[in-house]
Scaffold this motif. Sequence first.
Motif, PDB file in Angstrom:
ATOM      1  N   GLU A 242     -22.580  93.957  54.737  1.00 56.28           N
ATOM      2  CA  GLU A 242     -23.824  94.688  54.560  1.00 56.28           C
ATOM      3  C   GLU A 242     -23.978  94.993  53.086  1.00 56.28           C
ATOM      4  OE1 GLU A 242     -24.149  97.678  58.126  1.00 56.28           O
ATOM      5  OE2 GLU A 242     -22.028  97.372  57.609  1.00 56.28           O
ATOM      6  N   ALA A 243     -25.179  94.768  52.554  1.00 54.98           N
ATOM      7  CA  ALA A 243     -25.452  95.025  51.143  1.00 54.98           C
ATOM      8  C   ALA A 243     -26.852  95.592  51.017  1.00 54.98           C
ATOM      9  CB  ALA A 243     -25.310  93.738  50.331  1.00 54.98           C
ATOM     10  N   ALA A 244     -26.980  96.726  50.328  1.00 54.79           N
ATOM     11  CA  ALA A 244     -28.290  97.367  50.231  1.00 54.79           C
ATOM     12  C   ALA A 244     -28.310  98.314  49.036  1.00 54.79           C
ATOM     13  CB  ALA A 244     -28.611  98.140  51.519  1.00 54.79           C
ATOM     14  N   PRO A 245     -29.486  98.474  48.410  1.00 52.48           N
ATOM     15  CA  PRO A 245     -29.614  99.479  47.341  1.00 52.48           C
ATOM     16  C   PRO A 245     -29.534 100.883  47.911  1.00 52.48           C
ATOM     17  CG  PRO A 245     -31.737  98.475  47.846  1.00 52.48           C
ATOM     18  CD  PRO A 245     -30.719  97.716  48.640  1.00 52.48           C
ATOM     19  N   GLN A 246     -29.123 101.823  47.055  1.00 51.74           N
ATOM     20  CA  GLN A 246     -28.962 103.208  47.474  1.00 51.74           C
ATOM     21  C   GLN A 246     -30.043 104.101  46.854  1.00 51.74           C
ATOM     22  OE1 GLN A 246     -26.099 103.939  49.738  1.00 51.74           O
ATOM     23  NE2 GLN A 246     -26.663 101.766  49.753  1.00 51.74           N
ATOM     24  N   LYS A 247     -30.226 105.281  47.417  1.00 51.03           N
ATOM     25  CA  LYS A 247     -31.261 106.189  46.929  1.00 51.03           C
ATOM     26  C   LYS A 247     -30.993 106.663  45.511  1.00 51.03           C
ATOM     27  CE  LYS A 247     -32.494 107.976  51.511  1.00 51.03           C
ATOM     28  NZ  LYS A 247     -32.592 109.189  52.376  1.00 51.03           N
ATOM     29  N   ASP A 248     -29.706 106.698  45.108  1.00 50.01           N
ATOM     30  CA  ASP A 248     -29.394 107.164  43.761  1.00 50.01           C
ATOM     31  C   ASP A 248     -29.587 106.076  42.705  1.00 50.01           C
ATOM     32  OD1 ASP A 248     -27.346 105.458  44.358  1.00 50.01           O
ATOM     33  OD2 ASP A 248     -25.720 106.896  44.050  1.00 50.01           O
ATOM     34  N   GLY A 249     -30.119 104.913  43.110  1.00 50.30           N
ATOM     35  CA  GLY A 249     -30.342 103.839  42.158  1.00 50.30           C
ATOM     36  C   GLY A 249     -29.189 102.860  42.069  1.00 50.30           C
ATOM     37  N   GLY A 250     -28.107 103.141  42.788  1.00 48.78           N
ATOM     38  CA  GLY A 250     -26.972 102.241  42.780  1.00 48.78           C
ATOM     39  C   GLY A 250     -27.081 101.190  43.873  1.00 48.78           C
ATOM     40  N   PHE A 251     -25.967 100.553  44.153  1.00 48.39           N
ATOM     41  CA  PHE A 251     -25.932  99.496  45.154  1.00 48.39           C
ATOM     42  C   PHE A 251     -24.621  99.590  45.913  1.00 48.39           C
ATOM     43  CE2 PHE A 251     -26.004  95.205  46.911  1.00 48.39           C
ATOM     44  CZ  PHE A 251     -27.359  95.010  47.150  1.00 48.39           C
ATOM     45  N   HIS A 252     -24.665  99.282  47.197  1.00 40.86           N
ATOM     46  CA  HIS A 252     -23.482  99.422  48.037  1.00 40.86           C
ATOM     47  C   HIS A 252     -23.262  98.151  48.850  1.00 40.86           C
ATOM     48  CE1 HIS A 252     -21.251 100.936  51.711  1.00 40.86           C
ATOM     49  NE2 HIS A 252     -20.447 101.240  50.723  1.00 40.86           N
ATOM     50  N   VAL A 253     -22.036  97.677  48.848  1.00 44.90           N
ATOM     51  CA  VAL A 253     -21.633  96.516  49.631  1.00 44.90           C
ATOM     52  C   VAL A 253     -20.495  96.950  50.546  1.00 44.90           C
ATOM     53  CG1 VAL A 253     -20.648  94.186  49.594  1.00 44.90           C
ATOM     54  CG2 VAL A 253     -22.299  94.874  47.839  1.00 44.90           C
ATOM     55  N   ARG A 254     -20.624  96.657  51.826  1.00 44.84           N
ATOM     56  CA  ARG A 254     -19.565  96.961  52.796  1.00 44.84           C
ATOM     57  C   ARG A 254     -19.206  95.684  53.547  1.00 44.84           C
ATOM     58  NH1 ARG A 254     -18.537 101.732  57.141  1.00 44.84           N
ATOM     59  NH2 ARG A 254     -17.787 102.637  55.206  1.00 44.84           N
ATOM     60  N   VAL A 255     -17.920  95.388  53.572  1.00 41.45           N
ATOM     61  CA  VAL A 255     -17.408  94.222  54.287  1.00 41.45           C
ATOM     62  C   VAL A 255     -16.457  94.725  55.360  1.00 41.45           C
ATOM     63  CG1 VAL A 255     -16.259  91.988  54.097  1.00 41.45           C
ATOM     64  CG2 VAL A 255     -17.547  92.892  52.154  1.00 41.45           C
ATOM     65  N   THR A 256     -16.708  94.342  56.594  1.00 38.18           N
ATOM     66  CA  THR A 256     -15.873  94.730  57.730  1.00 38.18           C
ATOM     67  C   THR A 256     -15.197  93.483  58.276  1.00 38.18           C
ATOM     68  OG1 THR A 256     -17.457  96.476  58.267  1.00 38.18           O
ATOM     69  CG2 THR A 256     -15.841  95.914  59.943  1.00 38.18           C
ATOM     70  N   LEU A 257     -13.869  93.490  58.267  1.00 36.81           N
ATOM     71  CA  LEU A 257     -13.102  92.302  58.652  1.00 36.81           C
ATOM     72  C   LEU A 257     -12.104  92.672  59.738  1.00 36.81           C
ATOM     73  CD1 LEU A 257     -12.366  90.988  55.055  1.00 36.81           C
ATOM     74  CD2 LEU A 257     -14.090  90.124  56.636  1.00 36.81           C
ATOM     75  N   PRO A 258     -12.352  92.279  60.985  1.00 40.55           N
ATOM     76  CA  PRO A 258     -11.367  92.543  62.041  1.00 40.55           C
ATOM     77  C   PRO A 258     -10.168  91.627  61.899  1.00 40.55           C
ATOM     78  CG  PRO A 258     -13.178  91.274  62.931  1.00 40.55           C
ATOM     79  CD  PRO A 258     -13.548  91.596  61.509  1.00 40.55           C
ATOM     80  N   GLU A 259      -9.002  92.145  62.260  1.00 39.01           N
ATOM     81  CA  GLU A 259      -7.798  91.324  62.280  1.00 39.01           C
ATOM     82  C   GLU A 259      -7.907  90.337  63.433  1.00 39.01           C
ATOM     83  OE1 GLU A 259      -3.959  90.096  61.033  1.00 39.01           O
ATOM     84  OE2 GLU A 259      -5.569  91.239  60.118  1.00 39.01           O
ATOM     85  N   PRO A 260      -7.833  89.024  63.176  1.00 35.31           N
ATOM     86  CA  PRO A 260      -7.970  88.059  64.269  1.00 35.31           C
ATOM     87  C   PRO A 260      -6.898  88.272  65.330  1.00 35.31           C
ATOM     88  CG  PRO A 260      -8.125  86.959  62.151  1.00 35.31           C
ATOM     89  CD  PRO A 260      -7.670  88.375  61.882  1.00 35.31           C
ATOM     90  N   ARG A 261      -7.275  88.043  66.583  1.00 34.82           N
ATOM     91  CA  ARG A 261      -6.305  88.133  67.686  1.00 34.82           C
ATOM     92  C   ARG A 261      -5.234  87.069  67.557  1.00 34.82           C
ATOM     93  NH1 ARG A 261     -11.389  88.764  69.967  1.00 34.82           N
ATOM     94  NH2 ARG A 261     -11.783  90.820  70.840  1.00 34.82           N
ATOM     95  N   SER A 262      -5.585  85.971  66.923  1.00 29.62           N
ATOM     96  CA  SER A 262      -4.629  84.887  66.685  1.00 29.62           C
ATOM     97  C   SER A 262      -4.866  84.365  65.295  1.00 29.62           C
ATOM     98  CB  SER A 262      -4.797  83.759  67.700  1.00 29.62           C
ATOM     99  OG  SER A 262      -4.058  82.620  67.296  1.00 29.62           O
ATOM    100  N   ALA A 263      -3.791  83.951  64.630  1.00 29.39           N
ATOM    101  CA  ALA A 263      -3.937  83.417  63.284  1.00 29.39           C
ATOM    102  C   ALA A 263      -4.775  82.160  63.265  1.00 29.39           C
ATOM    103  CB  ALA A 263      -2.557  83.121  62.685  1.00 29.39           C
ATOM    104  N   LYS A 264      -4.867  81.456  64.414  1.00 33.60           N
ATOM    105  CA  LYS A 264      -5.627  80.227  64.481  1.00 33.60           C
ATOM    106  C   LYS A 264      -6.987  80.418  65.123  1.00 33.60           C
ATOM    107  CE  LYS A 264      -1.602  77.179  64.789  1.00 33.60           C
ATOM    108  NZ  LYS A 264      -0.931  76.115  65.585  1.00 33.60           N
ATOM    109  N   THR A 265      -7.170  81.526  65.876  1.00 30.27           N
ATOM    110  CA  THR A 265      -8.423  81.737  66.592  1.00 30.27           C
ATOM    111  C   THR A 265      -8.971  83.100  66.227  1.00 30.27           C
ATOM    112  OG1 THR A 265      -7.539  80.439  68.419  1.00 30.27           O
ATOM    113  CG2 THR A 265      -9.535  81.720  68.850  1.00 30.27           C
ATOM    114  N   PRO A 266      -9.810  83.196  65.177  1.00 31.79           N
ATOM    115  CA  PRO A 266     -10.361  84.477  64.788  1.00 31.79           C
ATOM    116  C   PRO A 266     -11.260  85.032  65.869  1.00 31.79           C
ATOM    117  CG  PRO A 266     -10.667  82.796  63.073  1.00 31.79           C
ATOM    118  CD  PRO A 266     -10.221  82.106  64.310  1.00 31.79           C
ATOM    119  N   ALA A 267     -11.319  86.358  65.898  1.00 33.03           N
ATOM    120  CA  ALA A 267     -12.241  86.988  66.830  1.00 33.03           C
ATOM    121  C   ALA A 267     -13.663  86.698  66.399  1.00 33.03           C
ATOM    122  CB  ALA A 267     -11.988  88.501  66.861  1.00 33.03           C
TER     123      ALA A 267
END
Length: 278
Positions: A242-267
């Motif tokens: 998620e990336a969006a400008p903020q009310k204070d004039g700044g900018f915010h980026v949020r990255v959410t990464l779940p741990e895959p259930r399997s190293a070969k098969t990501p959720a």
Amino acid sequence: MRVSPRVEGALVLVPSAAMMSAGPTAVGRLVQARAQLYRRIEELARARDRERALLTEMAAAEERARLAREMHDVVSHRISLISVQAGAWEATTEDPESRAAAAVIRGLGAATLRELRQLLGALRSAQRPPGLGDLPSLIRSSGLPVRCLGEPVAALPWTEAVEHTAYRSVQEALTNIRKHAPGAEATVSLSRETPDGPVLVVDIHNTRPTAAATATAVRIPGGGHGLSGLRERAELLGGRLEAAPQKDGGFHVRVTLPEPRSAKTPASGPAEPQPPTT
């Protein structure tokens, strides 16, 4: 010589018994031979698969080496020239702001060359790509005032894909701040959430750019695909960006990464509507 009926019956039964016992024995041996043949065929198939995988790996290694040579020839020479020109500018200019900008360009060029060498090494030997443990070095070389929170999260056993995506997300966000918000301060925050399993959350926030820095900043062109590429990386792991400008004039980026259930098969998860990228 006359044979008694009892002896005659016995002579008839003996061949019959021999034939009746020989039949199951032959069938048993046939079944055993067939099973051995199947096992041998399976062993040959596994050997063929291993040979095919080895040939594929060798071809991939050759392709990585070829790409590494091309990248070294095309990219590193140009970045070296940029660093040299920035160093000459830094040494000859009398303007303090120009000298500082030249120093940042020279430092970024040197950091890019180091990262390029790491990438070339990864292409040659498939070594570990940069992850959370490399964030302090990335932040130091960014040329920005950055505050980093949640460093102990880096010690958690995240998979290589999650760590690398988090690293690239921070890298792209800091690059965008440098290009679009001169004079801004940045905060990089790492946190761990457990809604349905371990989730790594990376937040990058920058304040609004300063007027003085904006007036003297040199606009750096960009392709406009940085955050789009990071969003694709995150979605491949079942996460989101998620990336969006903020009310204070700044900018915010949020990255959410779940741990895959399997190293070969990501959720996997459904893609959500995202705000426009920078």
